[in-house]
Motif scaffolding. Structure first.
Motif, PDB file in Angstrom:
ATOM      1  N   ARG A   1       1.007  -1.335  -0.110  1.00  0.00           N
ATOM      2  CA  ARG A   1      -0.034   0.133   0.018  1.00  0.00           C
ATOM      3  C   ARG A   1       0.797   1.307   0.204  1.00  0.00           C
ATOM      4  N   ALA A   2       1.778   1.500   0.695  1.00  0.00           N
ATOM      5  CA  ALA A   2       3.024   2.533   0.916  1.00  0.00           C
ATOM      6  C   ALA A   2       3.580   2.608  -0.348  1.00  0.00           C
ATOM      7  N   ILE A   3       3.964   1.481  -0.929  1.00  0.00           N
ATOM      8  CA  ILE A   3       4.662   1.596  -2.312  1.00  0.00           C
ATOM      9  C   ILE A   3       3.614   2.084  -3.379  1.00  0.00           C
ATOM     10  N   SER A   4       2.268   1.799  -3.482  1.00  0.00           N
ATOM     11  CA  SER A   4       1.521   1.968  -4.437  1.00  0.00           C
ATOM     12  C   SER A   4       1.056   3.507  -4.151  1.00  0.00           C
ATOM     13  N   LEU A   5       0.958   4.061  -2.912  1.00  0.00           N
ATOM     14  CA  LEU A   5       0.642   5.549  -2.916  1.00  0.00           C
ATOM     15  C   LEU A   5       1.854   6.524  -3.211  1.00  0.00           C
ATOM     16  N   SER A   6       3.074   6.029  -2.683  1.00  0.00           N
ATOM     17  CA  SER A   6       4.328   6.737  -3.214  1.00  0.00           C
ATOM     18  C   SER A   6       4.589   6.932  -4.623  1.00  0.00           C
ATOM     19  N   LEU A   7       4.462   5.501  -5.285  1.00  0.00           N
ATOM     20  CA  LEU A   7       4.252   5.696  -6.717  1.00  0.00           C
ATOM     21  C   LEU A   7       3.219   6.664  -7.337  1.00  0.00           C
ATOM     22  N   LYS A   8       1.997   6.525  -6.874  1.00  0.00           N
ATOM     23  CA  LYS A   8       1.099   7.379  -7.502  1.00  0.00           C
ATOM     24  C   LYS A   8       1.270   9.009  -7.009  1.00  0.00           C
ATOM     25  N   ASP A   9       1.842   9.472  -5.993  1.00  0.00           N
ATOM     26  CA  ASP A   9       2.200  10.678  -5.477  1.00  0.00           C
ATOM     27  C   ASP A   9       3.503  11.105  -6.239  1.00  0.00           C
ATOM     28  N   ALA A  10       4.382   9.989  -7.050  1.00  0.00           N
ATOM     29  CA  ALA A  10       5.124  10.623  -7.796  1.00  0.00           C
ATOM     30  C   ALA A  10       4.859  10.627  -9.392  1.00  0.00           C
ATOM     31  N   GLY A  11       3.727  10.343  -9.542  1.00  0.00           N
ATOM     32  CA  GLY A  11       2.987  10.828 -10.838  1.00  0.00           C
ATOM     33  C   GLY A  11       2.792   9.702 -11.765  1.00  0.00           C
ATOM     34  N   TYR A  12       3.194   8.391 -11.310  1.00  0.00           N
ATOM     35  CA  TYR A  12       2.741   7.204 -12.004  1.00  0.00           C
ATOM     36  C   TYR A  12       1.424   6.784 -12.002  1.00  0.00           C
ATOM     37  N   THR A  13       0.982   6.099 -13.146  1.00  0.00           N
ATOM     38  CA  THR A  13      -0.249   5.238 -13.232  1.00  0.00           C
ATOM     39  C   THR A  13      -0.180   4.091 -12.404  1.00  0.00           C
ATOM     40  N   VAL A  14      -0.957   3.609 -11.485  1.00  0.00           N
ATOM     41  CA  VAL A  14      -0.432   2.744 -10.441  1.00  0.00           C
ATOM     42  C   VAL A  14      -1.863   1.738 -10.356  1.00  0.00           C
ATOM     43  N   VAL A  15      -1.467   0.466 -10.811  1.00  0.00           N
ATOM     44  CA  VAL A  15      -2.228  -0.871 -10.338  1.00  0.00           C
ATOM     45  C   VAL A  15      -2.086  -1.384  -9.320  1.00  0.00           C
ATOM     46  N   ALA A  16      -2.833  -1.886  -8.465  1.00  0.00           N
ATOM     47  CA  ALA A  16      -2.474  -2.932  -7.415  1.00  0.00           C
ATOM     48  C   ALA A  16      -3.329  -4.029  -7.520  1.00  0.00           C
ATOM     49  N   ASN A  17      -2.461  -5.033  -7.313  1.00  0.00           N
ATOM     50  CA  ASN A  17      -2.960  -6.405  -7.468  1.00  0.00           C
ATOM     51  C   ASN A  17      -3.090  -6.935  -5.922  1.00  0.00           C
ATOM     52  N   TYR A  18      -4.385  -7.569  -5.807  1.00  0.00           N
ATOM     53  CA  TYR A  18      -4.553  -8.416  -4.515  1.00  0.00           C
ATOM     54  C   TYR A  18      -4.937  -9.889  -4.701  1.00  0.00           C
ATOM     55  N   ALA A  19      -5.014 -10.366  -3.668  1.00  0.00           N
ATOM     56  CA  ALA A  19      -5.343 -11.977  -3.714  1.00  0.00           C
ATOM     57  C   ALA A  19      -6.857 -12.238  -3.123  1.00  0.00           C
ATOM     58  N   GLY A  20      -6.931 -11.734  -2.023  1.00  0.00           N
ATOM     59  CA  GLY A  20      -8.337 -12.136  -1.353  1.00  0.00           C
ATOM     60  C   GLY A  20      -9.317 -11.250  -1.030  1.00  0.00           C
TER      61      GLY A  20
ATOM     62  N   THR B   1      -9.699   1.291  -3.424  1.00  0.00           N
ATOM     63  CA  THR B   1      -9.464   1.855  -4.670  1.00  0.00           C
ATOM     64  C   THR B   1     -10.214   3.265  -4.078  1.00  0.00           C
ATOM     65  N   ASP B   2     -11.396   3.220  -3.574  1.00  0.00           N
ATOM     66  CA  ASP B   2     -12.480   4.219  -3.251  1.00  0.00           C
ATOM     67  C   ASP B   2     -11.489   5.317  -2.706  1.00  0.00           C
ATOM     68  N   GLU B   3     -10.676   4.828  -1.758  1.00  0.00           N
ATOM     69  CA  GLU B   3     -10.035   5.906  -0.839  1.00  0.00           C
ATOM     70  C   GLU B   3      -8.864   6.562  -1.774  1.00  0.00           C
ATOM     71  N   THR B   4      -8.164   5.763  -2.651  1.00  0.00           N
ATOM     72  CA  THR B   4      -6.834   6.177  -3.463  1.00  0.00           C
ATOM     73  C   THR B   4      -7.151   6.669  -4.608  1.00  0.00           C
ATOM     74  N   GLY B   5      -8.162   5.928  -5.276  1.00  0.00           N
ATOM     75  CA  GLY B   5      -8.276   6.105  -6.774  1.00  0.00           C
ATOM     76  C   GLY B   5      -7.622   5.046  -7.705  1.00  0.00           C
ATOM     77  N   ILE B   6      -6.730   4.231  -6.911  1.00  0.00           N
ATOM     78  CA  ILE B   6      -5.884   3.272  -7.540  1.00  0.00           C
ATOM     79  C   ILE B   6      -6.697   2.019  -7.832  1.00  0.00           C
ATOM     80  N   ALA B   7      -6.689   1.624  -9.280  1.00  0.00           N
ATOM     81  CA  ALA B   7      -7.303   0.378  -9.627  1.00  0.00           C
ATOM     82  C   ALA B   7      -6.718  -0.587  -9.134  1.00  0.00           C
ATOM     83  N   THR B   8      -7.708  -1.668  -8.730  1.00  0.00           N
ATOM     84  CA  THR B   8      -7.180  -2.965  -8.057  1.00  0.00           C
ATOM     85  C   THR B   8      -7.600  -3.943  -9.006  1.00  0.00           C
ATOM     86  N   TYR B   9      -6.741  -5.219  -9.224  1.00  0.00           N
ATOM     87  CA  TYR B   9      -7.071  -6.164  -9.879  1.00  0.00           C
ATOM     88  C   TYR B   9      -6.563  -7.523  -9.139  1.00  0.00           C
TER      89      TYR B   9
END
Length: 140
Positions: free
Chosen positions: A16-35, A44-52
């Motif tokens: 999560r910290a990595i995803s948020l840091s990358l987003k803050d640095a200007g990258y388009t971020v996608v987060a994978n999860y398993a469960g 996703t609702d909180e950060t705007g980062i898409a999850t798969y």
């Protein structure tokens, strides 16, 4: 053009910290999860980062998940292999399926996730793969 980063295990803890840091640095971020679908939706609702959702311990699921991300978001320029699990226990009490789950999630997943993105990275002349490890590997 914004570069796209995929973070496995990207909705909780270090991921999560990595995803948020990358987003803050200007990258388009996608987060994978398993469960946990509920937690991923909240992320996703909180950060705007898409999850798969897919298991990084499953080679076919990784290939399909990466193909879906690339079709919907774009080519993956940065892969952060962060997903990991712990099944602590004494070896003489450990079940084979626990051992296999740890090896497949924490080790085999690096191959399963990296192989499908390498050719695109090579063709574009840019790519980064970062593998995150646990301090548990250093514990005495």
């Amino acid at each position: 053009m914004t570069k796209t980063a995929l973070v496995t295990g990207g909705t909780r803890g270090i991921g999560r910290a990595i995803s948020l840091s990358l987003k803050d640095a200007g990258y388009t971020v996608v987060a994978n999860y398993a469960g946990n679908d509920e937690a991923a939706k909240a992320f996703t609702d909180e950060t705007g980062i898409a999850t798969y959702k897919w298991s990084v311990a499953d080679a076919d699921a990784c290939a399909a998940g990466i193909a879906k991300v690339e079709a919907e978001v774009g080519p993956i320029d940065i892969l952060i292999n962060n997903a990991g699990i712990t099944r602590d226990g004494f070896m003489h009490k450990m079940e084979t399926e626990h051992w296999n789950a740890v090896i497949d999630t924490n080790l085999s997943s690096l191959f399963y996730m990296t192989k499908p993105v390498l050719e695109g990275m090579r063709a574009r002349g840019f790519g980064r793969v970062v593998n995150i490890s646990s301090i548990n590997g250093q514990a005495g």
